[in-house]
Design a protein around this motif. Structure first.
Motif, PDB file in Angstrom:
ATOM      1  N   VAL A 238     -13.720   5.468 -12.463  1.00 37.92           N
ATOM      2  CA  VAL A 238     -12.600   5.676 -11.533  1.00 37.92           C
ATOM      3  C   VAL A 238     -12.603   7.159 -11.181  1.00 37.92           C
ATOM      4  CG1 VAL A 238     -10.121   5.507 -11.183  1.00 37.92           C
ATOM      5  CG2 VAL A 238     -11.291   3.792 -12.588  1.00 37.92           C
ATOM      6  N   ASN A 239     -13.030   7.460  -9.974  1.00 43.04           N
ATOM      7  CA  ASN A 239     -13.216   8.847  -9.533  1.00 43.04           C
ATOM      8  C   ASN A 239     -11.974   9.355  -8.800  1.00 43.04           C
ATOM      9  OD1 ASN A 239     -14.586  11.260  -9.047  1.00 43.04           O
ATOM     10  ND2 ASN A 239     -15.402  10.529  -7.097  1.00 43.04           N
ATOM     11  N   GLY A 240     -11.686  10.639  -8.952  1.00 40.22           N
ATOM     12  CA  GLY A 240     -10.590  11.246  -8.200  1.00 40.22           C
ATOM     13  C   GLY A 240      -9.211  10.912  -8.742  1.00 40.22           C
ATOM     14  N   LEU A 241      -9.092  10.823 -10.062  1.00 35.65           N
ATOM     15  CA  LEU A 241      -7.801  10.485 -10.673  1.00 35.65           C
ATOM     16  C   LEU A 241      -6.992  11.768 -10.841  1.00 35.65           C
ATOM     17  CD1 LEU A 241      -6.568   7.810 -11.660  1.00 35.65           C
ATOM     18  CD2 LEU A 241      -7.399   8.355 -13.946  1.00 35.65           C
ATOM     19  N   LEU A 242      -5.830  11.820 -10.210  1.00 37.14           N
ATOM     20  CA  LEU A 242      -4.958  12.988 -10.309  1.00 37.14           C
ATOM     21  C   LEU A 242      -4.398  13.036 -11.736  1.00 37.14           C
ATOM     22  CD1 LEU A 242      -3.901  15.258  -8.411  1.00 37.14           C
ATOM     23  CD2 LEU A 242      -1.851  13.874  -8.082  1.00 37.14           C
ATOM     24  N   GLN A 243      -4.756  14.077 -12.479  1.00 43.01           N
ATOM     25  CA  GLN A 243      -4.419  14.140 -13.906  1.00 43.01           C
ATOM     26  C   GLN A 243      -2.937  14.418 -14.132  1.00 43.01           C
ATOM     27  OE1 GLN A 243      -7.167  13.675 -16.226  1.00 43.01           O
ATOM     28  NE2 GLN A 243      -8.103  13.094 -14.292  1.00 43.01           N
ATOM     29  N   ASN A 244      -2.393  15.337 -13.343  1.00 44.05           N
ATOM     30  CA  ASN A 244      -0.975  15.703 -13.459  1.00 44.05           C
ATOM     31  C   ASN A 244      -0.387  15.802 -12.071  1.00 44.05           C
ATOM     32  OD1 ASN A 244      -0.881  16.298 -16.435  1.00 44.05           O
ATOM     33  ND2 ASN A 244      -2.480  17.751 -15.826  1.00 44.05           N
ATOM     34  N   HIS A 245       0.933  15.769 -11.990  1.00 39.87           N
ATOM     35  CA  HIS A 245       1.553  15.903 -10.675  1.00 39.87           C
ATOM     36  C   HIS A 245       2.803  16.762 -10.769  1.00 39.87           C
ATOM     37  CE1 HIS A 245       3.905  12.684 -12.453  1.00 39.87           C
ATOM     38  NE2 HIS A 245       4.786  12.781 -11.480  1.00 39.87           N
ATOM     39  N   ASN A 246       3.158  17.310  -9.633  1.00 40.73           N
ATOM     40  CA  ASN A 246       4.338  18.164  -9.503  1.00 40.73           C
ATOM     41  C   ASN A 246       5.519  17.287  -9.094  1.00 40.73           C
ATOM     42  OD1 ASN A 246       6.311  19.969  -8.778  1.00 40.73           O
ATOM     43  ND2 ASN A 246       4.974  21.229  -7.481  1.00 40.73           N
ATOM     44  N   GLU A 247       6.438  17.043 -10.020  1.00 37.24           N
ATOM     45  CA  GLU A 247       7.539  16.118  -9.745  1.00 37.24           C
ATOM     46  C   GLU A 247       8.470  16.613  -8.645  1.00 37.24           C
ATOM     47  OE1 GLU A 247       9.538  15.006 -13.310  1.00 37.24           O
ATOM     48  OE2 GLU A 247       7.741  14.152 -14.248  1.00 37.24           O
ATOM     49  N   GLU A 248       8.465  17.905  -8.377  1.00 38.69           N
ATOM     50  CA  GLU A 248       9.332  18.461  -7.333  1.00 38.69           C
ATOM     51  C   GLU A 248       8.700  18.360  -5.945  1.00 38.69           C
ATOM     52  OE1 GLU A 248      10.377  22.384  -8.486  1.00 38.69           O
ATOM     53  OE2 GLU A 248      11.339  21.738 -10.358  1.00 38.69           O
ATOM     54  N   ASP A 249       7.425  17.982  -5.914  1.00 38.18           N
ATOM     55  CA  ASP A 249       6.712  17.870  -4.642  1.00 38.18           C
ATOM     56  C   ASP A 249       6.573  16.387  -4.282  1.00 38.18           C
ATOM     57  OD1 ASP A 249       4.537  19.648  -2.836  1.00 38.18           O
ATOM     58  OD2 ASP A 249       4.043  17.535  -3.021  1.00 38.18           O
ATOM     59  N   LYS A 250       7.204  15.977  -3.172  1.00 34.01           N
ATOM     60  CA  LYS A 250       7.224  14.542  -2.807  1.00 34.01           C
ATOM     61  C   LYS A 250       5.822  13.992  -2.606  1.00 34.01           C
ATOM     62  CE  LYS A 250      10.122  14.262   0.715  1.00 34.01           C
ATOM     63  NZ  LYS A 250      10.991  13.641   1.754  1.00 34.01           N
ATOM     64  N   ILE A 251       4.959  14.765  -1.976  1.00 39.16           N
ATOM     65  CA  ILE A 251       3.597  14.301  -1.702  1.00 39.16           C
ATOM     66  C   ILE A 251       2.849  14.110  -3.020  1.00 39.16           C
ATOM     67  CG2 ILE A 251       1.404  14.845  -0.576  1.00 39.16           C
ATOM     68  CD1 ILE A 251       3.579  14.277   1.431  1.00 39.16           C
ATOM     69  N   SER A 252       2.958  15.092  -3.907  1.00 36.53           N
ATOM     70  CA  SER A 252       2.261  15.033  -5.190  1.00 36.53           C
ATOM     71  C   SER A 252       2.716  13.830  -6.018  1.00 36.53           C
ATOM     72  CB  SER A 252       2.512  16.331  -5.974  1.00 36.53           C
ATOM     73  OG  SER A 252       1.919  16.270  -7.251  1.00 36.53           O
ATOM     74  N   SER A 253       4.044  13.619  -6.094  1.00 34.16           N
ATOM     75  CA  SER A 253       4.573  12.482  -6.873  1.00 34.16           C
ATOM     76  C   SER A 253       4.115  11.154  -6.288  1.00 34.16           C
ATOM     77  CB  SER A 253       6.107  12.526  -6.899  1.00 34.16           C
ATOM     78  OG  SER A 253       6.539  13.609  -7.677  1.00 34.16           O
ATOM     79  N   ALA A 254       4.191  11.042  -4.947  1.00 32.10           N
ATOM     80  CA  ALA A 254       3.790   9.791  -4.296  1.00 32.10           C
ATOM     81  C   ALA A 254       2.310   9.534  -4.480  1.00 32.10           C
ATOM     82  CB  ALA A 254       4.141   9.848  -2.812  1.00 32.10           C
ATOM     83  N   PHE A 255       1.501  10.592  -4.376  1.00 31.04           N
ATOM     84  CA  PHE A 255       0.048  10.478  -4.546  1.00 31.04           C
ATOM     85  C   PHE A 255      -0.267   9.950  -5.940  1.00 31.04           C
ATOM     86  CE2 PHE A 255      -4.334  11.863  -4.769  1.00 31.04           C
ATOM     87  CZ  PHE A 255      -4.756  11.946  -3.451  1.00 31.04           C
ATOM     88  N   TYR A 256       0.367  10.537  -6.946  1.00 32.13           N
ATOM     89  CA  TYR A 256       0.155  10.153  -8.347  1.00 32.13           C
ATOM     90  C   TYR A 256       0.591   8.708  -8.588  1.00 32.13           C
ATOM     91  CZ  TYR A 256       0.672  10.351 -13.461  1.00 32.13           C
ATOM     92  OH  TYR A 256       0.601  10.103 -14.809  1.00 32.13           O
TER      93      TYR A 256
END
Length: 589
Positions: A238-256
């Motif tokens: 599984v390639n390109g797995l976002l390891q961590n995300h920024n909970e304050e950033d809507k794009i980052s949370s949705a992506f994760y």
């Protein structure tokens, strides 16, 4: 969720990587090759992918002969150009007939040999020598192939009838392969190659996927197809797995969260494979040092933490809708590889035109597209009607017609070949083409938006059948329905029809979209718009990894806009799905 992939997980001499375009096969293959070579193993890396950027990755010119990579001790690389191989193969088959048949017949034969399956057969022919030549094999500890043959191609090569000239006399339809007589002297060689592929002590099949639904479904399909012919030693990355995300950033949370939800929907068959992951990284996977970094714990470089968001001046979806409305375009196709968002773009174009007061009929031929889900069974505007063409139903109907016409003239072996030949990708395109020709024919008073269209190759096959059916009665059992005949010139008429190519701002999707455009232009069809979908550079994300990735997109946005597209639009990565009429309406705005 999954342990990180390491080359220490590799225990066979031959590795084959497979997966849908854009999942990272080439970068995974290159990084694995470098790591194995760094560990002291002698490695040969071979690409048979027409979209491969192997030469860019290592910064050297490559040919079909192995060449030492100067920056990595023990690593050798080879780039087989399947298009050139297919061209040589076509000439070996067609050449002997050039002085015997009319020019029109030769043109049709050449088109029969222009499909994706022919390219794959030609590539398989090339890398068979690497699998079966003991002089080459004994030189290397590992031989890695970037791109594996499909189960369909391997099954064809295993059928005895493929070698007895049956295709020279075949008059059914849909074959992508054309005559196989040019390969008749290689039956034993191919048999030996398939034997190596299916030996678990010699070969590992690596299924590369992204954590999104369409890529997982494609990996599952490839896995099942290849298991059917005995290639069962399979591994999933599984390639390109976002390891961590920024909970304050809507794009980052949705992506994760979207990645996490997709993995929850992983098909049961894939869950049986040993699975590993590779991280979502912001840097481009070119250059040896970047490749070496892929298997190490990933941290965003400090230089990337303060990147400013840059605005793009490309128009959005509204510009496309205004163009179609002003020019009274009657027939609109969205085209592109799976997973780029064709269905959403087609639906949004339909809604945008309805909001401008047009009557619109929206239909899809994409088996993965569910317009009921897209519109959430909402009450639709009275000027919008929706239908769906089921490819499975249409293909079964078409295959039944072809088999009924041909079976009386075939023995059991010939019938077996015919049935496998009808598994060709062209079969579905031709069957579906006939089905949507009927939809277009009955909607003269509406704009028709069709999600997914046939390739230029399929259109040329149908055109060849229409023009030369007396000489070579192929494509639709020798008969092209009247509404299909009317539709071919309609598709070619830019005053009536517009093609929208949907892609992503990444290397492989853009290269594949470019090949699709070339294919259409061969059929005298010029795409009007390109849509670069799901672009991070068009968002305001402050997540350092995603912002950095947005910078990498710039190269491919410029490539599409400045060199490839007649007109180009850019759509941002959206933090939620655009489902329901009202959301699609706001998406257009």
């Amino acid at each position: 969720m999954y342990p990180s992939f390491s080359p220490n997980n590799i225990h066979t001499q031959f590795l084959f990587l497979t997966g849908k375009g854009g999942v990272g096969k080439t970068s995974t293959a290159c990084a694995t090759a470098v790591a194995l070579a760094d560990s002291g193993k002698k490695v040969l890396l071979i690409s048979t992918d027409p979209a491969s950027n192997l030469q860019d990755v290592f910064g050297i010119e490559l040919t079909s002969s192995p060449k030492a990579v100067p920056t990595v001790k023990n690593l050798f690389a080879s780039n087989i150009d399947p298009e050139s191989s297919a061209k040589a193969y076509r000439e070996s088959v067609v050449g002997p007939y050039r002085d015997k048949f009319l020019e029109s017949v030769i043109a049709t034969m050449e088109e029969q040999l222009s499909g994706a399956c022919t390219v794959e057969i030609a590539a398989f022919d090339e890398f068979t020598s690497f699998l079966t030549n003991s002089e080459i094999v004994k030189q290397y500890d590992h031989i890695i192939f970037d791109t594996a043959p499909t189960g369909h191609t391997l099954r064809l090569l295993q059928l005895p009838t493929a070698w007895n000239g049956f295709l020279e006399e075949s008059t059914h339809g849909a074959s992508c392969l054309g005559p196989l007589s040019g390969l008749a002297d290689k039956k034993d060689l191919y048999s030996s190659a398939v034997s190596v592929l299916s030996n678990p002590t010699e070969t590992t099949l690596i299924l590369v996927t992204r954590p999104d639904v369409s890529a997982l479904l494609e990996a599952d399909r490839a896995s099942k197809e290849l298991k059917e012919i005995g290639i069962k030693n399979q591994m999933l990355i599984v390639n390109g797995l976002l390891q961590n995300h920024n909970e304050e950033d809507k794009i980052s949370s949705a992506f994760y969260n979207r990645q996490k939800d997709a993995l929850k929907q992983m098909p049961e068959n894939l869950k049986e494979a040993i699975a590993y992951s590779l991280p979502y990284v912001s840097y481009s996977l070119t250059g040896v040092e970047n490749l070496r970094s892929l298997f190490k714990p990933y941290e965003v470089p400090t230089t990337e933490l303060n990147i400013e968001n840059q605005s793009n001046n490309l128009p959005g979806l509204q510009a496309i809708i205004n163009d179609f409305s002003a020019n009274k375009t009657k027939l609109i196709f969205t085209m592109g590889k799976g997973g780029v968002g064709k269905t959403t773009i087609a639906s949004a174009i339909a809604v945008g035109l309805v909001e401008k007061g047009h009557r619109v009929h929206l239909t899809t031929t994409d088996p993965a597209a569910h317009l009921d889900y897209q519109f959430q069974s909402n009450k639709l505007n009275q000027n919008l009607t929706i239908s769906s063409i089921n490819p499975k139903v249409e293909v079964e109907k078409y295959k039944a017609e072809v088999i009924a016409k041909s079976s009386k003239d075939l023995d059991e072996a010939g019938l077996a070949y015919l049935k496998e030949d009808l598994e060709s990708p062209c079969t579905e395109e031709i069957a579906v083409f006939q089905a949507f020709a009927e939809v277009v024919a009955r909607t003269e008073n509406e704009i028709v938006v069709i999600d997914t269209a046939p390739t230029g190759h399929t259109l040329l096959l149908l055109d060849a059948s229409e023009s030369y059916s007396k000489e070579i009665a192929r494509s639709t059992g020798g008969e092209v329905p009247d509404n299909a005949k009317r539709l071919l010139p309609q598709i070619r008429n830019p005053k009536e029809t517009a093609i929208v190519i949907v892609t992503l701002a990444e290397a492989t999707p853009v290269l594949e979209a470019s090949r699709l455009q070339d294919d259409l232009r061969r059929a005298k069809i010029n795409p009007k718009w390109w849509v670069i979908n799901q672009s991070l550079s068009a968002t305001n994300t402050n997540d350092p990894i995603l912002k950095s990735k947005a910078m990498v997109e710039k190269e491919w946005i410029n490539e599409a806009n400045e060199k490839l597209a007649e007109k180009c639009a850019l759509i941002p990565w959206l933090h939620e799905e655009m489902v329901g009429y009202e959301k699609l309406k706001s998406f257009v705005r």
